[in-house]
Design an enzyme around this catalytic site. Structure first.
Site, PDB file in Angstrom:
ATOM      1  N   PRO A 232       0.803  -1.222   0.000  1.00  8.28           N
ATOM      2  CA  PRO A 232       0.000   0.000   0.000  1.00  8.28           C
ATOM      3  C   PRO A 232       0.843   1.282   0.000  1.00  8.28           C
ATOM      4  O   PRO A 232       1.776   1.408   0.780  1.00  8.28           O
ATOM      5  CB  PRO A 232      -0.835  -0.117   1.277  1.00  8.28           C
ATOM      6  CG  PRO A 232      -0.174  -1.155   2.103  1.00  8.28           C
ATOM      7  CD  PRO A 232       0.570  -2.049   1.186  1.00  8.28           C
ATOM      8  N   GLU A 233       0.510   2.191  -0.902  1.00  6.32           N
ATOM      9  CA  GLU A 233       1.191   3.486  -0.977  1.00  6.32           C
ATOM     10  C   GLU A 233       0.184   4.580  -0.622  1.00  6.32           C
ATOM     11  O   GLU A 233      -0.922   4.278  -0.183  1.00  6.32           O
ATOM     12  CB  GLU A 233       1.764   3.671  -2.392  1.00  6.32           C
ATOM     13  CG  GLU A 233       2.756   2.569  -2.752  1.00  6.32           C
ATOM     14  CD  GLU A 233       3.373   2.717  -4.145  1.00  6.32           C
ATOM     15  OE1 GLU A 233       3.435   3.840  -4.669  1.00  6.32           O
ATOM     16  OE2 GLU A 233       3.786   1.693  -4.708  1.00  6.32           O
TER      17      GLU A 233
ATOM     18  N   HIS B  59      -4.267 -14.898   9.382  1.00 13.31           N
ATOM     19  CA  HIS B  59      -3.323 -13.774   9.437  1.00 13.31           C
ATOM     20  C   HIS B  59      -3.871 -12.575  10.216  1.00 13.31           C
ATOM     21  O   HIS B  59      -3.306 -11.491  10.166  1.00 13.31           O
ATOM     22  CB  HIS B  59      -2.934 -13.343   8.025  1.00 13.31           C
ATOM     23  CG  HIS B  59      -2.433 -14.480   7.184  1.00 13.31           C
ATOM     24  ND1 HIS B  59      -1.238 -15.109   7.445  1.00 13.31           N
ATOM     25  CD2 HIS B  59      -2.962 -15.114   6.111  1.00 13.31           C
ATOM     26  CE1 HIS B  59      -1.065 -16.082   6.557  1.00 13.31           C
ATOM     27  NE2 HIS B  59      -2.087 -16.116   5.745  1.00 13.31           N
TER      28      HIS B  59
ATOM     29  N   ARG C  59      22.275  16.516  -7.978  1.00 16.22           N
ATOM     30  CA  ARG C  59      22.282  15.136  -7.463  1.00 16.22           C
ATOM     31  C   ARG C  59      22.505  14.122  -8.578  1.00 16.22           C
ATOM     32  O   ARG C  59      21.920  14.223  -9.650  1.00 16.22           O
ATOM     33  CB  ARG C  59      20.955  14.820  -6.760  1.00 16.22           C
ATOM     34  CG  ARG C  59      20.862  15.516  -5.419  1.00 16.22           C
ATOM     35  CD  ARG C  59      19.637  15.039  -4.662  1.00 16.22           C
ATOM     36  NE  ARG C  59      19.397  15.958  -3.566  1.00 16.22           N
ATOM     37  CZ  ARG C  59      19.411  15.610  -2.273  1.00 16.22           C
ATOM     38  NH1 ARG C  59      19.635  14.371  -1.926  1.00 16.22           N
ATOM     39  NH2 ARG C  59      19.191  16.512  -1.346  1.00 16.22           N
TER      40      ARG C  59
END
Ligand SMILES: [Zn+2]
Length: 289
Positions: free
Chosen positions: A2-3, A106, A168
């Site tokens: 999940p984001e 679970h 960078r």
């Protein structure tokens, strides 16, 4: 995993169901998550109520009365189920399907509310965690203090990203995955953002031009908002046992689509998969320069 959009939908779902309910009991079936659950601390929940739920990056912050916060990260496979007073089970986000036969083994932690309502924390791989933090010490919390801006807030804009990327040498894929640059993105959404921005995931960020940086910002906000909207509406009544499977994958243009034809008009190239820093990257060699 999940984001930001998936976690945001969890937050919105739970807000509708569990706020202001008195917590009567908590049972731990297996507390060996990424960090072992502190049994004494979790007992502090009894008699309290969740009064507000917030999201920061991929973290859920459950605010309780009497200066106490519960911090949750869902890890790879963490999910919350809600059980109503009629024992009906509901999912709280769109990145998983309910599986009545297999879910139960679970179920790691169960929160009991009045009228037999329950909140279940389920986690197959146990990389998620549940921690408790005093309100005063919250901002210094090790998980939260170094997070970059929220991508949907104004702080995450062209000037910010241009400055961050300046000089960078890292590639753009790893930079956007870095929670110090922008918080809440993970492998799925970074793949999608780079596809819609027409940028090769291996490009060094110091070489991106203004238009490319600007496209990243624009597409990040658009894709996340869209996903929250679609995800939220797909579980509108929060209850899903109609056997529809695998719809989550259909939301994405490149993620998980190795070998499929690129969805851009007039591009017939197949989506490629490469590995960058041990994570799968999906992209179109023709559309992403
Ligand atoms: Zn293409």
């Amino acid at each position: 995993m999940p984001e930001l959009p998936e976690v945001e939908v969890v937050k919105r779902s739970l807000e509708r169901k569990i706020l202001h309910l008195a917590i009567k009991k908590v049972t731990i079936n297996d507390g060996n998550l990424r960090y072992k659950i502190n049994k004494k601390e979790i007992l502090n929940l009894i008699g309290r109520k969740f009064i507000e739920i917030k999201r920061r990056s991929k973290f859920l912050i459950f605010k309780l009365n009497k200066d106490f916060h519960m911090l949750v990260h869902l890890g790879m496979t963490g999910k919350f189920f809600y059980i109503d007073r009629k024992k009906k089970k509901f999912k709280t986000s769109f990145y998983y399907d309910l599986n009545y036969k297999k879910d139960q083994k679970h179920d790691r932690v169960i929160f009991y509310f009045s009228n037999d309502q329950k909140l279940i924390y389920n986690d197959i791989r146990k990389f998620g965690f549940i921690k408790f933090v005093k309100k005063k010490k919250f901002l210094e919390n090790i998980h939260l203090r170094n997070l970059g801006p929220e991508p949907l807030e104004k702080k995450y804009n062209f000037l910010y990203l241009k400055k961050y990327m300046n000089g960078r040498k890292r590639n753009v894929k790893n930079t956007l995955m870095d929670q110090r640059c922008v918080s809440g993105l993970g492998n799925i959404y970074v793949n999608e953002i780079l596809f819609f921005s027409g940028i090769n995931p291996k490009r060094k960020v110091k070489n991106l031009n203004d238009s490319e940086i600007s496209r990243i910002i624009k597409n990040t906000k658009k894709i996340l908002k869209n996903s929250i909207k679609l995800g939220g509406s797909s579980i509108k009544d929060f209850y899903s046992d109609d056997g529809k499977k695998g719809e989550f994958q259909q939301l994405f243009a490149v993620y998980g689509r190795k070998g499929e034809i690129c969805s851009n008009t007039d591009c017939k190239k197949k989506i490629s998969k490469i590995v960058i820093s041990n994570r799968a990257s999906f992209y179109c060699r023709r559309c992403q320069k």
